[in-house]
Write a protein that holds these residues in place. Structure first.
Motif, mmCIF file in Angstrom:
data_model
loop_
_atom_site.group_PDB
_atom_site.id
_atom_site.type_symbol
_atom_site.label_atom_id
_atom_site.label_comp_id
_atom_site.label_asym_id
_atom_site.label_seq_id
_atom_site.Cartn_x
_atom_site.Cartn_y
_atom_site.Cartn_z
ATOM 1 N N ASP A 136 1.144 -1.354 0.057
ATOM 2 C CA ASP A 136 -0.336 -0.259 0.339
ATOM 3 C C ASP A 136 0.552 1.059 -0.320
ATOM 4 O O ASP A 136 1.475 1.800 0.786
ATOM 5 C CB ASP A 136 -0.899 0.132 1.243
ATOM 6 N N ASP B 130 -4.935 2.170 2.072
ATOM 7 C CA ASP B 130 -5.400 1.199 2.382
ATOM 8 C C ASP B 130 -6.332 0.006 2.514
ATOM 9 O O ASP B 130 -6.959 -0.267 2.013
ATOM 10 C CB ASP B 130 -5.753 1.953 4.123
ATOM 11 N N THR B 131 -5.419 -0.853 2.391
ATOM 12 C CA THR B 131 -6.477 -2.637 1.162
ATOM 13 C C THR B 131 -6.517 -2.859 2.503
ATOM 14 O O THR B 131 -7.646 -3.878 2.005
ATOM 15 C CB THR B 131 -5.626 -2.316 -0.195
ATOM 16 N N ARG B 132 -6.497 -3.607 2.742
ATOM 17 C CA ARG B 132 -6.895 -4.558 4.368
ATOM 18 C C ARG B 132 -8.531 -4.702 4.525
ATOM 19 O O ARG B 132 -8.269 -5.433 4.505
ATOM 20 C CB ARG B 132 -6.338 -4.137 5.978
ATOM 21 N N THR C 91 -1.613 -10.336 12.071
ATOM 22 C CA THR C 91 -1.181 -9.358 11.832
ATOM 23 C C THR C 91 -0.139 -9.203 13.497
ATOM 24 O O THR C 91 0.549 -9.900 13.901
ATOM 25 C CB THR C 91 -2.560 -7.825 12.577
ATOM 26 N N PHE D 27 -0.888 -9.078 7.247
ATOM 27 C CA PHE D 27 -1.890 -8.251 7.122
ATOM 28 C C PHE D 27 -0.362 -6.928 7.987
ATOM 29 O O PHE D 27 0.775 -7.524 9.080
ATOM 30 C CB PHE D 27 -2.987 -6.900 7.379
ATOM 31 N N ASP D 28 0.142 -5.968 7.696
ATOM 32 C CA ASP D 28 1.476 -4.884 8.209
ATOM 33 C C ASP D 28 2.816 -5.992 8.503
ATOM 34 O O ASP D 28 3.369 -5.693 9.662
ATOM 35 C CB ASP D 28 0.919 -4.396 9.352
ATOM 36 N N HIS E 105 0.319 -8.670 3.116
ATOM 37 C CA HIS E 105 0.382 -6.449 2.475
ATOM 38 C C HIS E 105 1.411 -6.181 3.724
ATOM 39 O O HIS E 105 1.520 -6.539 4.980
ATOM 40 C CB HIS E 105 -0.963 -6.892 3.681
ATOM 41 N N ARG F 100 2.327 -2.239 4.355
ATOM 42 C CA ARG F 100 2.519 -0.315 3.896
ATOM 43 C C ARG F 100 3.552 0.585 4.720
ATOM 44 O O ARG F 100 3.997 0.077 5.922
ATOM 45 C CB ARG F 100 0.884 0.443 5.481
#
Length: 229
Positions: free
Chosen positions: A45, A50-52, A76, A118-119, A157, A159
């Motif tokens: 991203d 923010d595409t979560r 996460t 994520f992240d 994912h 960011r």
């Protein structure tokens, strides 16, 4: 036009149109699903995107429309956030697991068709952005367990304001640099949307990225090598 075609059913499921950033992620995923290609991607991203949320909605859509018994892993940087997301995706017919990237060993023994990580830049010592990282613990715990059926999905994912995530120490062996963004001198890096599907029509020809204008602020998709080198 092609983007609208591939996202049509998902948009109907949501009951709304997608933003350009959302479509930049969902369209390639749907194109790969329709063509029965493996979906193993790193989604980056850009700042302000923010595409979560849309990725969670997409996984929910897949489970309800195509594979109601698929098991899902949510990872996460914190157990609390993972549990929160997993509860929102929970269904009576399948398992939804919550895990943390700081302690990936806790998921050993589980099996699932879908994994959303994520992240990943916030995974502590396991963050692939760190020079001396232990991201291999995450990869060896998660990657081999993903099933090979066409409905399976693996998304990493991140960011970050750092382009070229394929050069992060913990990601080099798991990403395909031939699909990486052009250097900043050639583009704004975040103005590229990359996917195996976008180059499928070239049939083993030179691999080229689908670049938007330099003013675009779209996520980047980079294919993963699921088997560690």
């Amino acid at each position: 036009m092609k983007t609208a075609v591939y996202t049509y059913h998902f948009r109907r499921y949501l009951g709304r149109n997608l933003t350009r950033a959302e479509a930049a992620v969902i369209a390639p995923l749907e194109k790969m699903r329709v063509r029965r290609l493996e979906r193993r991607l790193l989604v980056v991203d850009p700042p302000g995107v923010d595409t979560r949320g849309i990725l969670c909605a997409y996984v929910e859509y897949l489970r309800k429309r195509y594979n109601p018994t698929s098991d899902i892993l949510i990872m996460t940087q914190s157990k609390e956030m993972s549990v929160y997301i997993a509860r929102r995706l929970k269904t009576p017919d399948a398992q939804t697991y919550a895990a943390t990237g700081r302690r990936p060993g806790n998921i050993r023994g589980l099996t699932y068709d879908t994994a959303l990580l994520f992240d990943i830049q916030d995974y502590g010592v396991c963050s692939p952005a760190r020079k001396n990282n232990d991201f291999r613990r995450v990869a060896t715990a998660v990657f081999p367990v993903i099933s090979s059926n066409p409905n399976s999905l693996l998304i990493l994912h991140a960011r970050a304001d750092i382009p070229h995530l394929h050069r992060w120490p913990g990601l080099k062996e798991y990403t395909d640099p031939t699909f990486s963004p052009h250097p900043p001198s050639e583009s704004t890096a975040y103005g590229a949307t990359l996917s195996r599907a976008s180059t499928e029509s070239k049939a083993h020809g030179p691999r080229a990225s689908a670049l938007g204008s330099t003013t675009d602020n779209l996520p980047i998709l980079i294919p993963l090598k699921i088997t560690p080198i």
